[in-house]
Design a protein around this motif. Structure first.
Motif, PDB file in Angstrom:
ATOM      1  N   ALA A  51       2.714 -12.777 -14.743  1.00 24.84           N
ATOM      2  CA  ALA A  51       2.425 -12.049 -15.985  1.00 24.84           C
ATOM      3  C   ALA A  51       2.966 -12.834 -17.188  1.00 24.84           C
ATOM      4  CB  ALA A  51       3.034 -10.654 -15.930  1.00 24.84           C
TER       5      ALA A  51
ATOM      6  N   ASP B 248      -4.532 -20.956 -25.240  1.00 20.89           N
ATOM      7  CA  ASP B 248      -5.775 -20.294 -25.669  1.00 20.89           C
ATOM      8  C   ASP B 248      -5.808 -20.099 -27.186  1.00 20.89           C
ATOM      9  OD1 ASP B 248      -6.235 -20.203 -23.005  1.00 20.89           O
ATOM     10  OD2 ASP B 248      -5.897 -18.049 -22.778  1.00 20.89           O
ATOM     11  N   ILE B 249      -4.702 -19.534 -27.728  1.00 21.70           N
ATOM     12  CA  ILE B 249      -4.645 -19.268 -29.171  1.00 21.70           C
ATOM     13  C   ILE B 249      -4.079 -20.491 -29.901  1.00 21.70           C
ATOM     14  CG2 ILE B 249      -3.682 -17.738 -30.948  1.00 21.70           C
ATOM     15  CD1 ILE B 249      -3.557 -15.524 -28.861  1.00 21.70           C
TER      16      ILE B 249
ATOM     17  N   VAL C 295       0.526 -19.029 -21.402  1.00 24.34           N
ATOM     18  CA  VAL C 295      -0.706 -19.834 -21.490  1.00 24.34           C
ATOM     19  C   VAL C 295      -1.598 -19.305 -22.615  1.00 24.34           C
ATOM     20  CG1 VAL C 295      -2.845 -20.453 -20.289  1.00 24.34           C
ATOM     21  CG2 VAL C 295      -0.667 -20.619 -19.090  1.00 24.34           C
ATOM     22  N   LEU C 296      -1.675 -17.968 -22.733  1.00 26.80           N
ATOM     23  CA  LEU C 296      -2.492 -17.359 -23.790  1.00 26.80           C
ATOM     24  C   LEU C 296      -2.033 -17.816 -25.172  1.00 26.80           C
ATOM     25  CD1 LEU C 296      -4.614 -14.968 -24.505  1.00 26.80           C
ATOM     26  CD2 LEU C 296      -2.560 -13.666 -24.998  1.00 26.80           C
ATOM     27  N   TYR C 297      -0.721 -17.746 -25.403  1.00 27.12           N
ATOM     28  CA  TYR C 297      -0.182 -18.072 -26.725  1.00 27.12           C
ATOM     29  C   TYR C 297      -0.217 -19.559 -27.032  1.00 27.12           C
ATOM     30  CZ  TYR C 297       1.222 -13.718 -28.729  1.00 27.12           C
ATOM     31  OH  TYR C 297       1.190 -12.494 -29.327  1.00 27.12           O
TER      32      TYR C 297
ATOM     33  N   GLY D 273       0.879 -15.923 -17.716  1.00 28.90           N
ATOM     34  CA  GLY D 273      -0.394 -15.561 -18.351  1.00 28.90           C
ATOM     35  C   GLY D 273      -0.256 -15.493 -19.867  1.00 28.90           C
ATOM     36  N   ILE D 274       0.827 -14.864 -20.332  1.00 30.08           N
ATOM     37  CA  ILE D 274       1.054 -14.712 -21.773  1.00 30.08           C
ATOM     38  C   ILE D 274       1.442 -16.051 -22.403  1.00 30.08           C
ATOM     39  CG2 ILE D 274       2.593 -13.653 -23.479  1.00 30.08           C
ATOM     40  CD1 ILE D 274       2.457 -11.127 -21.856  1.00 30.08           C
TER      41      ILE D 274
END
Lengths: 152, 152
Positions: free
Chosen positions: A100, A111-112, A106-108, A103-104
């Motif tokens: 979890a 991805d963003i 990698v997202l921050y 995931g965050i």
């Protein structure tokens, strides 16, 4: 019950418990030293899960050290069943928390692409890496415990 | 090798494989029907992981059905070792994918509170729920397989 590497009361068993404890403590230290982890549910969950891991692994490391020092065998059926349940619960929680948080992260930071404070990002990544290492060592322990129970 | 509920070539084993397949397919369908999943690495990973789960569970379900129809026993040591490895790999990947996606879902719809398109949010949550159910059923299978291997 058979006696092989990694079972309770062996040097390798003690080494695995110490490794789990160290990695989990490292993950907590790295995550708790950031200034904004409490804004993310997953990061709080990582700290809670690694906290449980620290308590569990430290207790079992002390038990292993005691068994080694006193040269007693702690392979009775009820005790090993208890180790199996505890190890599987902590394995599942550790992997879930590490994934979890990963995931965050990698997202921050992918991805963003919103990594503005480099030192903070680095700490999040270190915490996730430690959490995965902690999961890996407790996963090995839980497989050994389950094998010990099934083969008895 | 012993023959108990959930082992390869039994009705319960077949039922578990079909459940894994259905839940994984449900997760893919729900996630792939959203319009923005490809912006999130974790959601893409969920689809990849559930895709692997679908292939693995369907193959084993067909093998179970064949063994049941022909009344043959498929409990040899090499085959069960292969099932154990496959089941553990898919279990780990499923839990990691479900947790990573759950982390992002909670981040968006609880921490930030940025659920603007209700239908999309609902689909993400359904996909995560299906992924966890798929993980749970393949986890049961993997424990049974590991027990079968250790007890033989």
């Amino acid at each position: 019950m058979k006696d092989f590497a990694g079972t309770p009361g062996t040097i390798t068993g003690l080494f695995l418990r110490i490794a789990q404890f160290m990695f989990a403590a490292g993950a907590i230290a790295s995550m708790a030293s950031t200034s904004s982890f409490f804004n993310f549910t997953a990061f709080c969950y990582l700290i809670a899960s690694m906290g449980l891991q620290v308590i569990w692994s430290l207790s079992l490391a002390l038990m292993d050290a005691y068994a080694l020092a006193k040269k007693i065998v702690i392979h009775n059926h009820i005790l090993v069943s208890l180790f199996v349940i505890g190890d599987w619960v902590t394995t599942t929680l550790s992997l879930a928390a590490a994934s979890a948080s990963a995931g965050i992260t990698v997202l921050y930071f992918h991805d963003i692409g919103g990594c503005t404070v480099v030192a903070e990002c680095f700490k999040y990544q270190i915490a996730v890496a430690f959490a995965f290492l902690s999961w890996l060592t407790v996963f090995i322990s839980s497989l050994i415990m389950f094998w010990l129970l099934a083969a008895s």
